[in-house]
Design an enzyme around this catalytic site. Structure first.
Site, PDB file in Angstrom:
ATOM      1  N   GLY A  11       0.837  -1.212   0.000  1.00  0.00           N
ATOM      2  CA  GLY A  11       0.000   0.000   0.000  1.00  0.00           C
ATOM      3  C   GLY A  11       0.864   1.251   0.000  1.00  0.00           C
ATOM      4  N   ARG A  72       1.024  -5.153  -5.270  1.00  0.00           N
ATOM      5  CA  ARG A  72       1.175  -6.315  -4.380  1.00  0.00           C
ATOM      6  C   ARG A  72       1.336  -7.502  -5.334  1.00  0.00           C
ATOM      7  NH1 ARG A  72      -0.692  -3.960   0.516  1.00  0.00           N
ATOM      8  NH2 ARG A  72      -2.545  -2.694   0.304  1.00  0.00           N
ATOM      9  N   ASP A 103       5.381  -4.909   6.015  1.00  0.00           N
ATOM     10  CA  ASP A 103       5.987  -6.207   6.346  1.00  0.00           C
ATOM     11  C   ASP A 103       5.933  -7.208   5.187  1.00  0.00           C
ATOM     12  OD1 ASP A 103       3.278  -6.476   6.617  1.00  0.00           O
ATOM     13  OD2 ASP A 103       3.334  -7.387   8.610  1.00  0.00           O
ATOM     14  N   THR A 125       4.306   2.629   5.598  1.00  0.00           N
ATOM     15  CA  THR A 125       2.904   2.194   5.645  1.00  0.00           C
ATOM     16  C   THR A 125       2.160   3.100   6.616  1.00  0.00           C
ATOM     17  OG1 THR A 125       1.392   0.510   6.499  1.00  0.00           O
ATOM     18  CG2 THR A 125       3.646   0.359   7.267  1.00  0.00           C
ATOM     19  N   ASP A 127      -0.069   2.192   8.500  1.00  0.00           N
ATOM     20  CA  ASP A 127      -0.596   1.389   9.614  1.00  0.00           C
ATOM     21  C   ASP A 127       0.215   1.490  10.923  1.00  0.00           C
ATOM     22  OD1 ASP A 127      -2.488   0.522   7.791  1.00  0.00           O
ATOM     23  OD2 ASP A 127      -1.400  -1.310   7.287  1.00  0.00           O
ATOM     24  N   ASP A 129       2.454  -0.505  11.926  1.00  0.00           N
ATOM     25  CA  ASP A 129       2.308  -1.858  12.487  1.00  0.00           C
ATOM     26  C   ASP A 129       3.599  -2.669  12.402  1.00  0.00           C
ATOM     27  OD1 ASP A 129       2.373  -2.064   9.741  1.00  0.00           O
ATOM     28  OD2 ASP A 129       0.762  -3.533   9.586  1.00  0.00           O
ATOM     29  N   ARG A 171      -5.120  -2.163   9.158  1.00  0.00           N
ATOM     30  CA  ARG A 171      -5.018  -3.617   8.984  1.00  0.00           C
ATOM     31  C   ARG A 171      -5.230  -4.307  10.335  1.00  0.00           C
ATOM     32  NH1 ARG A 171      -3.241  -6.209   4.357  1.00  0.00           N
ATOM     33  NH2 ARG A 171      -2.348  -4.324   3.510  1.00  0.00           N
TER      34      ARG A 171
HETATM   35  O1  F6P Z   1      -1.514  -1.352   4.658  1.00  0.00           O
HETATM   36  C1  F6P Z   1      -2.121  -0.156   4.285  1.00  0.00           C
HETATM   37  C2  F6P Z   1      -3.602  -0.357   4.083  1.00  0.00           C
HETATM   38  O2  F6P Z   1      -4.157   0.894   3.722  1.00  0.00           O
HETATM   39  C3  F6P Z   1      -4.357  -0.953   5.264  1.00  0.00           C
HETATM   40  O3  F6P Z   1      -4.620  -0.013   6.272  1.00  0.00           O
HETATM   41  C4  F6P Z   1      -5.575  -1.497   4.592  1.00  0.00           C
HETATM   42  O4  F6P Z   1      -6.120  -2.575   5.327  1.00  0.00           O
HETATM   43  C5  F6P Z   1      -5.049  -1.972   3.265  1.00  0.00           C
HETATM   44  O5  F6P Z   1      -3.836  -1.263   3.030  1.00  0.00           O
HETATM   45  C6  F6P Z   1      -5.977  -1.751   2.114  1.00  0.00           C
HETATM   46  O6  F6P Z   1      -5.405  -2.314   0.987  1.00  0.00           O
HETATM   47  P1  F6P Z   1      -5.903  -2.066  -0.499  1.00  0.00           P
HETATM   48  O7  F6P Z   1      -5.498  -0.678  -0.883  1.00  0.00           O
HETATM   49  O8  F6P Z   1      -5.195  -3.099  -1.291  1.00  0.00           O
HETATM   50  O9  F6P Z   1      -7.390  -2.194  -0.473  1.00  0.00           O
END
Ligand code: F6P
Length: 319
Positions: A11, A72, A103, A125, A127, A129, A171
């Site tokens: 992300g 990803r 991660d 990120t 998050d 996290d 997340r």
């Molecule tokens: O890891 C960053 C994040 O924005 C999380 O907070 C969220 O759960 C996820 O990515 C959303 O992913 P995507 O943009 O693939 O929907």
């Protein structure tokens, strides 16, 4: 080391551009050639690689997102995909790789390092996290976006005397919700690290109503579950008028805050220093405002934890 590559993965996060800029400029400062890899590991597999110079990173420090794009990649999770990546790195004569991401991205970096290709991770990120660093790039900007949104929600919550459940990202981590809760004076927070708190939220709401309180903001981290489900449960238990706002991807965009720009600049530059010192399989981080680096294996096996004192404080202040 004479040629380094840089990519962003997972992300996107505000401040990634500032980190890319720092990597590029630090390489040039050391007379090292720097190559950008578009689209994360997927672009690496496909050889979407280009040489960068001082001008490549002009006018990006203030921009959200990532100029290198991100993805990803499922293919990179396979042995074959990683082998293709290494072949591309060898083809371009790249000797070390800097991976800016979360991660999942570090897992890829660790695998490459195990295969003999030196990588350094930079935590990017929203998050927050990741263990081994007090802050990740993008967290501060996302937090400020959340606060701005909740301030607005509070206006209408007050006018209509409603209870709002605001779902934020993160997340599996509760940092965004916890910090936003404290910064916004939310009546309650629900975070995955403290899953059993719904009864307490309901008890607090009831106590508030008895005291004459007519509106409330509850911040729910997405890792806990759906805000709509919690809203139904809260409504059923209290009969309060509830509304849900899911902030969504607005939290990932926007110009990075000063904190994120400075953090990204420090971490990006330090990643280059580590590669030039011959280090590999490390993640750069910041702890107590000092630059640190840790074995990525440790980062991946240790779970990030919330600050218990902050959690306690958020409860004490929102009686
Ligand atoms: O890891 C960053 C994040 O924005 C999380 O907070 C969220 O759960 C996820 O990515 C959303 O992913 P995507 O943009 O693939 O929907």
């Amino acid at each position: 080391m004479k040629r380094i590559g840089v990519l962003t993965s997972g992300g996107d996060a505000p401040g990634m551009n500032a980190a890319i800029r720092a990597v590029v400029r630090k390489c040039i400062y050391h007379n090292v050639e720097i190559y950008g890899i578009n689209n994360g590991y997927q672009g690496l597999i496909e050889g979407n690689i280009f040489k960068m110079d001082v001008g490549s990173v002009g006018d990006i420090i203030q921009r959200g997102g990532t100029m290198l794009y991100t993805a990803r990649s499922e293919e990179f999770k396979t042995e074959e995909g990683r082998q293709k990546g290494i072949e591309q790195l060898n083809k371009f004569g790249i000797e070390g790789l800097i991976v800016i991401g979360g991660d999942g991205s570090f897992r890829g970096a660790q695998k490459l390092t195990e295969k003999g290709f030196p990588c350094i991770g930079v935590p990017g990120t929203i998050d927050n996290d990741i263990s081994g660093t007090d802050f990740t790039i993008g967290f501060d900007t996302a937090l400020n976006t959340i606060i701005e949104a909740i301030d607005k929600i509070r206006d209408t919550a007050t006018s209509h005397e409603r209870t709002y459940i605001v779902e934020v990202m993160g997340r599996d981590a509760g940092d965004l919700a916890l910090w936003a809760g404290l910064a916004d004076g939310a009546e309650s927070i629900l975070i995955p690290e403290k899953k059993d708190d719904l009864d307490e939220v309901i008890a607090r709401l009831r106590r508030g109503v008895e005291r004459g309180k007519r509106h409330s903001i509850i911040i729910l981290a997405e890792g806990v579950g759906s805000a709509f489900d919690y809203s139904d449960q809260i409504k059923a238990a209290t009969n309060l008028e509830t509304r849900v706002t899911v902030l969504g991807h607005i939290q990932r965009g926007g110009s990075p805050t000063a904190n994120d720009r400075v953090l990204a600049s420090r971490l990006g530059a330090q990643a280059v220093e580590l590669l030039l010192e011959g280090k590999e399989g490390r993640m750069v981080g910041i702890q107590k405002n000092q630059l640190v680096d840790h074995d990525i294996n440790d980062i991946l096996t240790q779970k990030h934890s919330i600050d218990e004192d902050m959690y306690k404080l958020s409860k004490e202040l929102s009686i």
